[in-house]
Design an enzyme around this catalytic site. Structure first.
Site, mmCIF file in Angstrom:
data_model
loop_
_atom_site.group_PDB
_atom_site.id
_atom_site.type_symbol
_atom_site.label_atom_id
_atom_site.label_comp_id
_atom_site.label_asym_id
_atom_site.label_seq_id
_atom_site.Cartn_x
_atom_site.Cartn_y
_atom_site.Cartn_z
ATOM 1 N N ILE A 1 0.866 -1.172 0.000
ATOM 2 C CA ILE A 1 0.000 0.000 0.000
ATOM 3 C C ILE A 1 0.906 1.225 0.000
ATOM 4 O O ILE A 1 2.067 1.148 0.383
ATOM 5 C CB ILE A 1 -0.988 0.021 1.197
ATOM 6 C CG1 ILE A 1 -0.251 -0.100 2.533
ATOM 7 C CG2 ILE A 1 -2.040 -1.056 1.064
ATOM 8 C CD1 ILE A 1 -1.178 -0.041 3.756
ATOM 9 N N ASP A 2 0.374 2.350 -0.456
ATOM 10 C CA ASP A 2 1.184 3.556 -0.606
ATOM 11 C C ASP A 2 1.718 4.053 0.734
ATOM 12 O O ASP A 2 1.143 3.785 1.788
ATOM 13 C CB ASP A 2 0.368 4.663 -1.264
ATOM 14 C CG ASP A 2 -0.106 4.297 -2.665
ATOM 15 O OD1 ASP A 2 0.569 3.483 -3.315
ATOM 16 O OD2 ASP A 2 -1.155 4.819 -3.082
ATOM 17 N N LYS A 3 2.781 4.836 0.660
ATOM 18 C CA LYS A 3 3.418 5.385 1.855
ATOM 19 C C LYS A 3 2.410 6.082 2.772
ATOM 20 O O LYS A 3 2.393 5.858 3.986
ATOM 21 C CB LYS A 3 4.510 6.366 1.447
ATOM 22 C CG LYS A 3 5.141 7.129 2.612
ATOM 23 C CD LYS A 3 6.094 8.207 2.132
ATOM 24 C CE LYS A 3 6.600 9.045 3.289
ATOM 25 N NZ LYS A 3 7.463 10.166 2.836
ATOM 26 N N THR B 1 -0.852 5.795 2.832
ATOM 27 C CA THR B 1 -2.046 5.008 3.122
ATOM 28 C C THR B 1 -1.745 4.139 4.340
ATOM 29 O O THR B 1 -0.703 3.490 4.392
ATOM 30 C CB THR B 1 -2.427 4.116 1.929
ATOM 31 O OG1 THR B 1 -2.722 4.940 0.802
ATOM 32 C CG2 THR B 1 -3.637 3.253 2.248
ATOM 33 N N ARG C 1 -7.053 5.748 -5.812
ATOM 34 C CA ARG C 1 -6.789 7.170 -6.032
ATOM 35 C C ARG C 1 -7.072 7.564 -7.481
ATOM 36 O O ARG C 1 -7.669 8.613 -7.754
ATOM 37 C CB ARG C 1 -5.342 7.483 -5.653
ATOM 38 C CG ARG C 1 -5.028 7.182 -4.189
ATOM 39 C CD ARG C 1 -3.531 7.137 -3.904
ATOM 40 N NE ARG C 1 -2.904 8.441 -4.050
ATOM 41 C CZ ARG C 1 -1.593 8.624 -3.997
ATOM 42 N NH1 ARG C 1 -0.774 7.579 -3.816
ATOM 43 N NH2 ARG C 1 -1.085 9.833 -4.123
#
Length: 301
Positions: free
Chosen positions: A135-137, A139, A235
């Protein structure tokens, strides 16, 4: 090792693109590296990254050889939600990078996992031990972690089969009028901005389902359910339908909430345990900073 038979629909695709579309949490550049290492074979033979696959080709993707890692274990006091001898479920806080990369050699989830867990799978190479998906930084939320290679393959197979439950909570700009919906739009590199993703005709299949949780004056709180797991999928998809995530510096509105990153939380992960066949599901509440934003919106409503 993974063996993949090329279908008629896939005939003519470059092998790096073909593999990046099939194997989750990979990119064409990653696949090109593996092909150049000689661990990808077509009908038993090494090929170049520009090889175009043919119907009925048998593509074999072998595992990388394990090498001693230079990653330094760090005591980051990670919240391990569940752990047994095969698998772990860990909470990644907002602002933490999942694995080491250029510019992020310490303080990553992997650094913490190497300190707190005895074993991690090695399929993804020395920089991503145990990492099945990301998962993104900015998130927050839950991730599956594999402690051995057999478990890793089993979890990846479930991602490929779209049988893993992945539910996110997101705060988006605008008031969504309908209670639920499905976004089915392919995602690939943005041709105008190579560091971003976008809905593009030749992108990878991407499907996101959403349900409205709460509406506010200028925002909507939604639950997003991933059917596929493309880079920045939620996103990109929410921007595509006109409701970008609040606080998102890359895909959001110019004027947005000052939240130091997108309002997105991976709150539920569910999968079949590869060793015993039992379905397991785990949930994590919204982090405090997310709750504070929701409380403020409620006060204004």
């Amino acid at each position: 090792m993974q063996e993949i038979k090329v279908s008629a629909e896939e005939n003519g695709l470059r092998i790096d693109r073909f593999l990046a579309e099939i194997i989750p949490d990979t990119s064409r550049s990653d696949m090109q590296g593996r092909i150049k290492e000689g661990i990808v074979l077509v009908n038993g033979n090494a090929v170049k990254p520009n090889y175009k696959v043919k119907t009925e080709d048998l593509v074999t993707v072998n595992e990388r050889e394990l090498v001693e890692s230079d990653i330094v274990p760090e005591d980051l006091n990670l919240d391990i939600i569940y752990e047994d001898e095969h698998v772990a479920v860990v909470y990644k806080p907002r602002g933490m990078v999942v694995h080491p990369a250029a510019g992020h050699t310490s303080g990553t989830l992997v650094n913490g996992l190497m300190h707190q867990l005895d074993n991690l799978s090695g399929i993804n190479g020395e920089l991503r031990p145990g990492i099945v998906h990301r998962i993104d930084k900015d998130t927050s939320g839950l991730l599956m972690v594999a402690k051995d290679d057999v478990t890793h393959r089993g979890l990846v197979d479930q991602l490929v089969d779209k049988s893993v439950t992945r539910k996110y909570t997101a705060l988006v700009h605008g008031v969504i009028p309908h209670d639920k919906g499905t976004i089915e739009a392919p995602i690939g590199r943005n041709p105008k901005e190579r560091q971003a993703m976008a809905v593009v005709d030749d992108g990878k299949e991407a499907v996101t389902h959403f349900n409205v949780i709460e509406r506010y004056e200028d925002f909507t709180l939604v639950e997003c359910i991933l059917e596929t797991g493309r880079t920045h999928q939620i996103r990109v998809h929410m921007k595509y339908i006109g409701y970008p995530l609040a606080g998102d510096p890359k895909y959001g509105q110019r004027k947005t909430l000052d939240t130091e990153g997108q309002m997105l939380h991976a709150g539920t992960i569910g999968f079949i345990h590869p060793a015993n066949g039992e379905y397991m599901e785990f949930t994590s509440p919204l982090p405090d900073e997310f709750e504070e934003v929701i409380s403020e919106l409620n006060r204004k409503s």
